[in-house]
Scaffold this motif. Structure first.
Motif, PDB file in Angstrom:
ATOM      1  N   MET A 176       0.842  -1.198   0.000  1.00  0.00           N
ATOM      2  CA  MET A 176       0.000   0.000   0.000  1.00  0.00           C
ATOM      3  C   MET A 176       0.871   1.239   0.000  1.00  0.00           C
ATOM      4  O   MET A 176       1.770   1.381   0.815  1.00  0.00           O
ATOM      5  N   THR A 177       0.582   2.144  -0.926  1.00  0.00           N
ATOM      6  CA  THR A 177       1.349   3.379  -0.980  1.00  0.00           C
ATOM      7  C   THR A 177       0.815   4.381   0.036  1.00  0.00           C
ATOM      8  O   THR A 177      -0.355   4.357   0.409  1.00  0.00           O
ATOM      9  N   GLU A 178       1.705   5.273   0.453  1.00  0.00           N
ATOM     10  CA  GLU A 178       1.290   6.317   1.388  1.00  0.00           C
ATOM     11  C   GLU A 178       0.276   7.245   0.745  1.00  0.00           C
ATOM     12  O   GLU A 178      -0.662   7.716   1.393  1.00  0.00           O
ATOM     13  N   ALA A 179       0.449   7.482  -0.575  1.00  0.00           N
ATOM     14  CA  ALA A 179      -0.499   8.332  -1.289  1.00  0.00           C
ATOM     15  C   ALA A 179      -1.878   7.690  -1.334  1.00  0.00           C
ATOM     16  O   ALA A 179      -2.902   8.375  -1.231  1.00  0.00           O
ATOM     17  N   GLY A 180      -1.915   6.346  -1.493  1.00  0.00           N
ATOM     18  CA  GLY A 180      -3.197   5.648  -1.523  1.00  0.00           C
ATOM     19  C   GLY A 180      -3.949   5.791  -0.216  1.00  0.00           C
ATOM     20  O   GLY A 180      -5.147   6.089  -0.204  1.00  0.00           O
ATOM     21  N   LEU A 181      -3.263   5.602   0.903  1.00  0.00           N
ATOM     22  CA  LEU A 181      -3.903   5.767   2.205  1.00  0.00           C
ATOM     23  C   LEU A 181      -4.341   7.206   2.407  1.00  0.00           C
ATOM     24  O   LEU A 181      -5.446   7.466   2.920  1.00  0.00           O
ATOM     25  N   GLN A 182      -3.527   8.154   2.004  1.00  0.00           N
ATOM     26  CA  GLN A 182      -3.859   9.560   2.204  1.00  0.00           C
ATOM     27  C   GLN A 182      -5.117   9.948   1.450  1.00  0.00           C
ATOM     28  O   GLN A 182      -5.902  10.778   1.927  1.00  0.00           O
ATOM     29  N   HIS A 183      -5.325   9.353   0.271  1.00  0.00           N
ATOM     30  CA  HIS A 183      -6.558   9.625  -0.479  1.00  0.00           C
ATOM     31  C   HIS A 183      -7.779   9.300   0.363  1.00  0.00           C
ATOM     32  O   HIS A 183      -8.733  10.100   0.433  1.00  0.00           O
ATOM     33  N   TYR A 184      -7.773   8.147   1.023  1.00  0.00           N
ATOM     34  CA  TYR A 184      -8.939   7.736   1.801  1.00  0.00           C
ATOM     35  C   TYR A 184      -9.062   8.519   3.095  1.00  0.00           C
ATOM     36  O   TYR A 184     -10.179   8.801   3.556  1.00  0.00           O
ATOM     37  N   LEU A 185      -7.948   8.905   3.679  1.00  0.00           N
ATOM     38  CA  LEU A 185      -8.013   9.757   4.865  1.00  0.00           C
ATOM     39  C   LEU A 185      -8.587  11.127   4.530  1.00  0.00           C
ATOM     40  O   LEU A 185      -9.439  11.662   5.259  1.00  0.00           O
ATOM     41  N   ASP A 186      -8.154  11.699   3.409  1.00  0.00           N
ATOM     42  CA  ASP A 186      -8.696  12.997   2.980  1.00  0.00           C
ATOM     43  C   ASP A 186     -10.179  12.875   2.668  1.00  0.00           C
ATOM     44  O   ASP A 186     -10.988  13.756   3.017  1.00  0.00           O
ATOM     45  N   LEU A 187     -10.551  11.777   2.004  1.00  0.00           N
ATOM     46  CA  LEU A 187     -11.953  11.539   1.675  1.00  0.00           C
ATOM     47  C   LEU A 187     -12.794  11.471   2.940  1.00  0.00           C
ATOM     48  O   LEU A 187     -13.877  12.084   3.035  1.00  0.00           O
ATOM     49  N   ALA A 188     -12.322  10.739   3.939  1.00  0.00           N
ATOM     50  CA  ALA A 188     -13.063  10.588   5.182  1.00  0.00           C
ATOM     51  C   ALA A 188     -13.144  11.898   5.964  1.00  0.00           C
ATOM     52  O   ALA A 188     -14.191  12.213   6.555  1.00  0.00           O
ATOM     53  N   GLU A 189     -12.069  12.673   5.971  1.00  0.00           N
ATOM     54  CA  GLU A 189     -12.089  13.964   6.670  1.00  0.00           C
ATOM     55  C   GLU A 189     -13.089  14.919   6.028  1.00  0.00           C
ATOM     56  O   GLU A 189     -13.831  15.620   6.733  1.00  0.00           O
ATOM     57  N   ARG A 190     -13.131  14.960   4.702  1.00  0.00           N
ATOM     58  CA  ARG A 190     -14.111  15.823   4.018  1.00  0.00           C
ATOM     59  C   ARG A 190     -15.521  15.351   4.319  1.00  0.00           C
ATOM     60  O   ARG A 190     -16.429  16.171   4.558  1.00  0.00           O
ATOM     61  N   PHE A 191     -15.721  14.053   4.295  1.00  0.00           N
ATOM     62  CA  PHE A 191     -17.032  13.464   4.585  1.00  0.00           C
ATOM     63  C   PHE A 191     -17.488  13.859   5.989  1.00  0.00           C
ATOM     64  O   PHE A 191     -18.637  14.275   6.188  1.00  0.00           O
ATOM     65  N   GLN A 192     -16.586  13.749   6.940  1.00  0.00           N
ATOM     66  CA  GLN A 192     -16.911  14.087   8.328  1.00  0.00           C
ATOM     67  C   GLN A 192     -17.257  15.567   8.453  1.00  0.00           C
ATOM     68  O   GLN A 192     -18.249  15.937   9.100  1.00  0.00           O
ATOM     69  N   ALA A 193     -16.494  16.419   7.821  1.00  0.00           N
ATOM     70  CA  ALA A 193     -16.734  17.858   7.918  1.00  0.00           C
ATOM     71  C   ALA A 193     -18.068  18.254   7.293  1.00  0.00           C
ATOM     72  O   ALA A 193     -18.802  19.099   7.830  1.00  0.00           O
ATOM     73  N   GLU A 194     -18.388  17.644   6.160  1.00  0.00           N
ATOM     74  CA  GLU A 194     -19.626  18.002   5.455  1.00  0.00           C
ATOM     75  C   GLU A 194     -20.870  17.572   6.214  1.00  0.00           C
ATOM     76  O   GLU A 194     -21.930  18.186   6.086  1.00  0.00           O
ATOM     77  N   ARG A 195     -20.755  16.522   7.037  1.00  0.00           N
ATOM     78  CA  ARG A 195     -21.942  15.967   7.690  1.00  0.00           C
ATOM     79  C   ARG A 195     -21.963  16.196   9.196  1.00  0.00           C
ATOM     80  O   ARG A 195     -22.880  15.745   9.876  1.00  0.00           O
ATOM     81  N   ALA A 196     -20.965  16.850   9.715  1.00  0.00           N
ATOM     82  CA  ALA A 196     -20.849  17.010  11.168  1.00  0.00           C
ATOM     83  C   ALA A 196     -22.062  17.715  11.769  1.00  0.00           C
ATOM     84  O   ALA A 196     -22.552  17.323  12.836  1.00  0.00           O
ATOM     85  N   ALA A 197     -22.573  18.730  11.090  1.00  0.00           N
ATOM     86  CA  ALA A 197     -23.669  19.517  11.658  1.00  0.00           C
ATOM     87  C   ALA A 197     -24.948  18.716  11.803  1.00  0.00           C
ATOM     88  O   ALA A 197     -25.746  18.958  12.722  1.00  0.00           O
TER      89      ALA A 197
END
Length: 442
Positions: A1-22
Motif C-alpha cells: 500500500m502506498t502512502e499516497a493511496g492511504l492519504q486519499h482515503y483519509l482525505d476523503l473521510a475527513e471531508r465526509f466528516q466535515a460536510e456531515r458534522a452539523a
C-alpha cells in the motif's frame, strides 16, 4: 500500500466528516472520527498480517476509489426486475451504495418488521441507534472496517420485534455500475432480531454494468433469545470489480443463525464472517461456495467464537477454481475455557479444474475447554479421471462430463440454499462459469 493511496482515503473521510458534522448526532461523529484515527494508525492490511496472508489487497488500497451518486437508468431498472425475488416481501435497492426509493418496496412484511434506509434512520432516530451501530464491527479490527465506519451513512436498518415471524424474505439489492468512475460503495447493514423472532435476509451484490468498482460492505446482526435468522449472500459483481464484505453476528441464548454465501464475481473478493455466541444453547451454520476462473482471487475468512457452553456450530465451504484463479479459506474456531459441551465441525473442500489454479486451505481449532466435540478438515483435489472416463465412454463429451461432475460437487452447498428463487439465480450464474460453458474445450 502506498502512502499516497492511504492519504486519499483519509482525505476523503475527513471531508465526509466535515460536510456531515452539523447534521450527525454526537455519537456518530465520534464513531467516524475514531475510525479515521484507526485508519491512519493501522492503514490497510497487507500479506504481512496473519489474517490477510493469502490475499494481496494492494490493487484496492492503491486506487483512488470515490463515492459517486448516480441517477439510475433503464439498465439498472432491468437488473432490478431480473434479480428481485418473487413475493410481496420488502426490497431495498442501492445503486453504487446509495438508496433508491423509487426502485424499492418498504412494505410487505408483518406489523413487527421495520425495514428502512439507514441514512434516513440516522437522521430521524439517530440517538436510538448508538447502542446498535458498531456494536460488533469495530474499526480497530482492520482498515477496511475502519474505512466503512469513517464513511458510515448509507445502508439498511432491519428490526424485527420480539415474537414476530417474517414469512417473506427481506431482500437488499446492491448494484454497482462503475461505468466511467472507480466508484466506492460503503453500505452498512444493521439487523436486530428480537426474542423468538424469525427472519430471512438476502443480500445480493451484482454489477449492473461492466467497470471497475469497489464495494466495502459491513453487516451487523444481533439475535435475541430464541431468535432465528437465515442470512443469504450472493456476490456476483463484475470480474473487474473488488469486494470486501464483513458479516458480524452476535447470538443470544438458544438462538439459531444460518449463513449461506455464494461468491462468484470480483477480481478480488473477500468474505469475512465473525460469529460469537453471547449466551448458551445457540446454533450456527456457515456454508459457502466460491467459484473462480480467469485471474480471480476469492478469499474466505471465518471466525466462530464459542464463548458460552452448550453451543453447536457446523461449517462447510467449497471452492471450484479454474484457469489461473485462486481460492483461499481461513477458518478459525475458538472454544473458550467456559464453553463446555461445545459441538463444532468444520470442513473445507476445493476442486481444481486447471494446472494453474490454486487453493489455500487453513482450518484452525483453538480449544481451551475439555468437555467438547470438535473436528475440522480440508481437501484440495482434481476431477476423478476414472469417473470422467466412465462418462466419456458413454458418449458424453469431456466438457459436458466436467460440467456434470463440477455441478455435482457444488450442489451440496447450492442445494442447501433455502429459497428456491435464489437457488435458481445461483444455478443460472453457475452455468456460465462451469467448464461446459467454455467453447472449444476438448
Amino acid at each position: 500500500m502506498t502512502e499516497a493511496g492511504l492519504q486519499h482515503y483519509l482525505d476523503l473521510a475527513e471531508r465526509f466528516q466535515a460536510e456531515r458534522a452539523a447534521s450527525a448526532p454526537g455519537w456518530l461523529r465520534a464513531l467516524r472520527q475514531e475510525a479515521i484515527s484507526q485508519l491512519a494508525r493501522q492503514g490497510f492490511p497487507t500479506s504481512k498480517h496473519e489474517d490477510w496472508k493469502y490475499v494481496n489487497v494492494a490493487p484496492i488500497s492503491g486506487q483512488a476509489f470515490t463515492p459517486v451518486r448516480t441517477v439510475h437508468e433503464a439498465g439498472v431498472e432491468a437488473a432490478v426486475a431480473r434479480l428481485s425475488l418473487p413475493g410481496p416481501g420488502p426490497r431495498l435497492v442501492f445503486v453504487d451504495g446509495w438508496f433508491v426509493r423509487e426502485l424499492s418496496r418498504l412494505d410487505g412484511g408483518p406489523e413487527g418488521l421495520s425495514v428502512r434506509s439507514l441514512r434516513e434512520a440516522l437522521h430521524k432516530d439517530g440517538e436510538g441507534l448508538e447502542a446498535v451501530v458498531g456494536r460488533r464491527a469495530r474499526a480497530e479490527m482492520h482498515g477496511f472496517i475502519a474505512l466503512n465506519a469513517a464513511l458510515l451513512e448509507e445502508g439498511a436498518l432491519v428490526r424485527v420485534a420480539p415474537g414476530t415471524v417474517c414469512s417473506e424474505p427481506v431482500q437488499l439489492l446492491f448494484l454497482s455500475r462503475g461505468d466511467t468512475h472507480v466508484t466506492l460503495a460503503s453500505p452498512r447493514v444493521v439487523v436486530q432480531a428480537g426474542d423468538n423472532s424469525e427472519l430471512t435476509l438476502v443480500e445480493t451484490y451484482v454489477g449492473a454494468a461492466p467497470g471497475v468498482s469497489f464495494t466495502n460492505a459491513v453487516t451487523e446482526v444481533v439475535l435475541g433469545q430464541g431468535a432465528r435468522v437465515t442470512h443469504l449472500k450472493l456476490q456476483s459483481e463484475a470480474e473487474t470489480a473488488y469486494h470486501i464484505g464483513g458479516l458480524h453476528v452476535e447470538q443470544g441464548r438458544d438462538s439459531r443463525f444460518a449463513s449461506h454465501v455464494i461468491s462468484l464475481g470480483g477480481l478480488i473478493a473477500r468474505n469475512e464472517i465473525h460469529a460469537a455466541f453471547a449466551d448458551e444453547g445457540g446454533e450456527c451454520l456457515l456454508q459457502g461456495l466460491y467459484v473462480g476462473h480467469g485471474t480471480q482471487h476469492l478469499d474466505n475468512w471465518t471466525n466462530l467464537d464459542h464463548a458460552r457452553p452448550r453451543c453447536t456450530s457446523r461449517e462447510l465451504y467449497k471452492g471450484v477454481l479454474d484457469d489461473k484463479s485462486r481460492g483461499t479459506f481461513h477458518g478459525k474456531v475458538l472454544v473458550r475455557p467456559d464453553a463446555q459441551q461445545t459441538d463444532s465441525r468444520q470442513s473445507n473442500r476445493n476442486l481444481l479444474l486447471s494446472e494453474s489454479a490454486m487453493a489455500d486451505a487453513r482450518p484452525q481449532l483453538e480449544i481451551l475447554a475439555d468437555d467438547v466435540k470438535c473436528a475440522h478438515g480440508a481437501t484440495v483435489g482434481r476431477l476423478d479421471e476414472q469417473a470422467l472416463f466412465y462418462l466419456r465412454s458413454r458418449g458424453i463429451p469431456r466438457a459436458e462430463a466436467e460440467r456434470l461432475m463440477t455441478h455435482a460437487f457444488a450442489s451440496e452447498v447450492v442445494g442447501a440454499v433455502p429459497l428456491a428463487a435464489l437457488r435458481e439465480q445461483v444455478e443460472e450464474l453457475l452455468a456460465r462459469k462451469l467448464p461446459g460453458a467454455k467453447e472449444g474445450r476438448a
